[in-house]
Design an enzyme around this catalytic site. Structure first.
Site, short mmCIF file in Angstrom:
data_model
loop_
_atom_site.label_atom_id
_atom_site.label_comp_id
_atom_site.label_asym_id
_atom_site.label_seq_id
_atom_site.Cartn_x
_atom_site.Cartn_y
_atom_site.Cartn_z
N GLU A 138 0.70 -1.04 -0.06
CA GLU A 138 0.10 0.08 -0.13
C GLU A 138 0.76 1.32 0.18
O GLU A 138 0.64 2.34 -0.59
CB GLU A 138 -0.93 -0.03 1.20
CG GLU A 138 -1.79 1.24 1.35
CD GLU A 138 -2.85 1.05 0.04
OE1 GLU A 138 -2.76 2.13 -0.76
OE2 GLU A 138 -3.69 0.27 -0.10
N VAL A 141 2.44 3.58 -3.39
CA VAL A 141 1.84 4.61 -4.17
C VAL A 141 1.07 5.48 -3.32
O VAL A 141 0.30 5.25 -2.21
CB VAL A 141 0.72 3.93 -5.00
CG1 VAL A 141 -0.06 5.25 -5.86
CG2 VAL A 141 1.49 3.13 -5.84
N GLY A 143 1.83 7.33 -0.57
CA GLY A 143 2.08 7.49 0.93
C GLY A 143 0.90 7.01 1.85
O GLY A 143 0.39 5.93 1.80
N GLY A 196 12.41 20.80 1.92
CA GLY A 196 12.65 19.34 1.97
C GLY A 196 11.75 18.62 1.19
O GLY A 196 11.54 17.55 1.34
N GLU A 199 14.55 16.53 -3.66
CA GLU A 199 16.02 15.98 -3.19
C GLU A 199 16.96 16.82 -3.92
O GLU A 199 16.49 17.58 -4.63
CB GLU A 199 16.06 14.71 -3.63
CG GLU A 199 15.17 13.59 -3.31
CD GLU A 199 15.56 13.22 -1.85
OE1 GLU A 199 16.48 13.51 -1.25
OE2 GLU A 199 14.38 12.70 -1.26
N LYS A 214 4.65 4.63 -10.18
CA LYS A 214 3.38 4.58 -9.22
C LYS A 214 2.07 4.42 -10.44
O LYS A 214 1.07 3.43 -10.12
CB LYS A 214 2.78 6.00 -8.75
CG LYS A 214 3.80 6.15 -7.57
CD LYS A 214 4.10 7.40 -6.82
CE LYS A 214 5.08 7.59 -5.99
NZ LYS A 214 4.86 8.89 -5.28
N GLY A 315 6.56 11.35 2.84
CA GLY A 315 7.07 11.70 4.47
C GLY A 315 7.01 10.39 5.29
O GLY A 315 6.33 9.54 4.89
#
Length: 441
Positions: A138, A141, A143, A196, A199, A214, A315
């Site tokens: 799960e 894709v 988060g 943040g 990257e 995804k 995150g």
């Protein structure tokens, strides 16, 4: 865990965690802090059996209990006392080898590895089937957003026809800043890095690789067909300009990087079209209001109609939440001596090449400001079987520009039209080409 152990609540289930970065560290923290609640939900205690890391002395967001850290990931997943394995190291190798070893040694696996699933998912699913173990993903894709389980289970009795999503928070933040603050791409990217969201090397995000992986996973689940990242047409947002964003605004639209998965029945046989690219969508569309680094997935099905899934798409803590949800499920299955839903690829539909995919174009053309220009442009569209929905002129003399929005046609027809426009004597430059999704009001 052997079948004879099924149902024994007095024996803890031992969990190995591969990776202790931003996600892995939060997984370790949640397993420790919520141990009593997790035990109540599962029916047995979940006990950390080890945490595999690259370097023992690397700084970490949480303190890992003494004696659990190891650099021998393969040895950890091969231990006979490990029942469940969580893989959050990412990448192709050694993740693939470790997952296969874990399954072969009788452990069920939870992974957040979108790149691996999109490249070589069938190998992993076949290994899980052969071992009689679960492979859940799960967190791969969007988060914390529960989207894969609804596609795999809740909508199993329905027929999904389209999945349209914003599945990369970095690009959504950048495009949102370009729209709301009027900043250019470079400035918005720098802001995303400072916060943040991006990257130091943002290539995977801004060039669409992350979203394409995804999209492959979403399409595979939605249409019961094997789709890999290589099947997905991919374009990033690095060429999106402030002028593109302004032109979208003039049309009542906003620019978003979209993952678009469609079941197309206008071909000789039902097929799947999967693409990732920036597109203009009407501000009235639910996805247009998705701001900042949030994700959202819009699903259309025959019986349920239109469904929207929204939330933080990345995150440490949000992704760890999705990992723990899968962990509870596979732990319950292990106790019951059962397996959850495996791969469903029975439909085996072909994936349409991008040239056969039907879409619409927004084309901005710098032209000579003289009589007959519009007729020549319209002829170029007509020659390739593309009809024009709207056309407007902006500026005069040397600043003259035509902005054309087409009706739906194949991407090959539209690309050929743009190529013809570029060679017209009255065209100074085709300054912008962008696809359009949805109908403007």
């Amino acid at each position: 865990m052997s079948t004879s152990d099924a149902g024994r609540a007095d024996k803890p289930l031992r969990v190995a965690v591969l990776g202790c970065g931003s996600v892995g560290s939060q997984v370790v923290r949640l397993i420790d802090e919520q141990s009593e609640e997790l035990a109540a939900r599962v029916g047995a205690r979940l006990e950390l059996g080890g945490v595999a890391v690259r370097r023992l002395d690397a700084p970490r967001e949480v303190e890992v209990p003494e004696g659990l850290l190891t650099t021998d990931a393969h040895g950890l997943v091969s231990r006979p006392d490990i029942d469940l394995v969580i893989e959050v190291i990412g990448g192709i190798e050694p993740a693939r080898s470790l997952i296969l070893a874990a399954l072969e040694n009788g452990a069920s696996v939870v992974t957040a590895n979108k790149a691996l699933l999109a490249e070589d998912g069938p190998t992993l699913f076949e290994a899980a089937e052969k071992a009689g173990r679960d492979l859940y993903y799960e967190a791969a894709v969007a988060g914390a957003i529960p989207i894969l389980r609804p596609l795999r289970e809740s909508l199993a009795g329905d027929r999904v026809t389209r999945v349209l999503g914003i599945v990369n928070g970095t690009t959504n933040f950048i495009l949102d800043r370009m729209d709301t603050a009027g900043t250019g791409f470079s400035e918005a990217l720098e802001e995303a890095q400072d916060l943040g969201y991006a990257e130091a090397d943002p290539t995977a995000d801004v060039e669409g690789f992350d979203a394409a992986a995804k999209a492959a996973i979403l399409a595979s689940l939605a249409f019961h067909s094997r789709v890999t990242a290589a099947d997905v047409h991919r374009e990033g947002i690095s060429d999106v300009t402030a002028a593109d964003v302004a032109s979208a605004r003039d049309m009542g639209c906003v620019v978003k990087l979209l993952a678009i998965c469609e079941l197309r029945e206008d071909a000789d046989e039902p097929a799947v079209a999967v693409r990732v690219h920036p597109a203009m969508i009407p501000r009235s569309h639910p996805l247009a209001s998705v701001r900042e680094a949030y994700n959202a997935v819009f699903v259309e099905s025959e019986a349920a109609g239109q469904l929207m899934f929204y939330g933080p798409g990345a995150g440490g803590s949000p992704t760890a939440s999705a990992v723990l949800g899968d962990l509870v499920t596979v732990a319950r299955n292990a106790l019951a001596g059962a397996r959850g839903v495996g791969e469903s690829a029975y439909a085996d539909r072909r994936v349409l090449p991008m040239g056969e995919t039907r879409t619409r174009y927004h084309v901005a053309i710098d032209v000579d400001d003289r009589a007959g220009v519009l007729a020549q442009v319209a002829t170029a569209f007509s020659e390739h079987g593309v009809s024009i929905q709207t056309v407007r002129q902006e500026g005069r003399d040397l600043d003259a520009q035509l902005v054309v929005v087409s009706h739906e046609a194949t991407d090959a027809q539209l690309s050929a039209t743009v190529e013809t426009l570029r060679h017209l004597e009255i065209v100074r430059e085709v300054t912008s080409v962008m696809r359009v999704e949805g109908e403007s009001e």
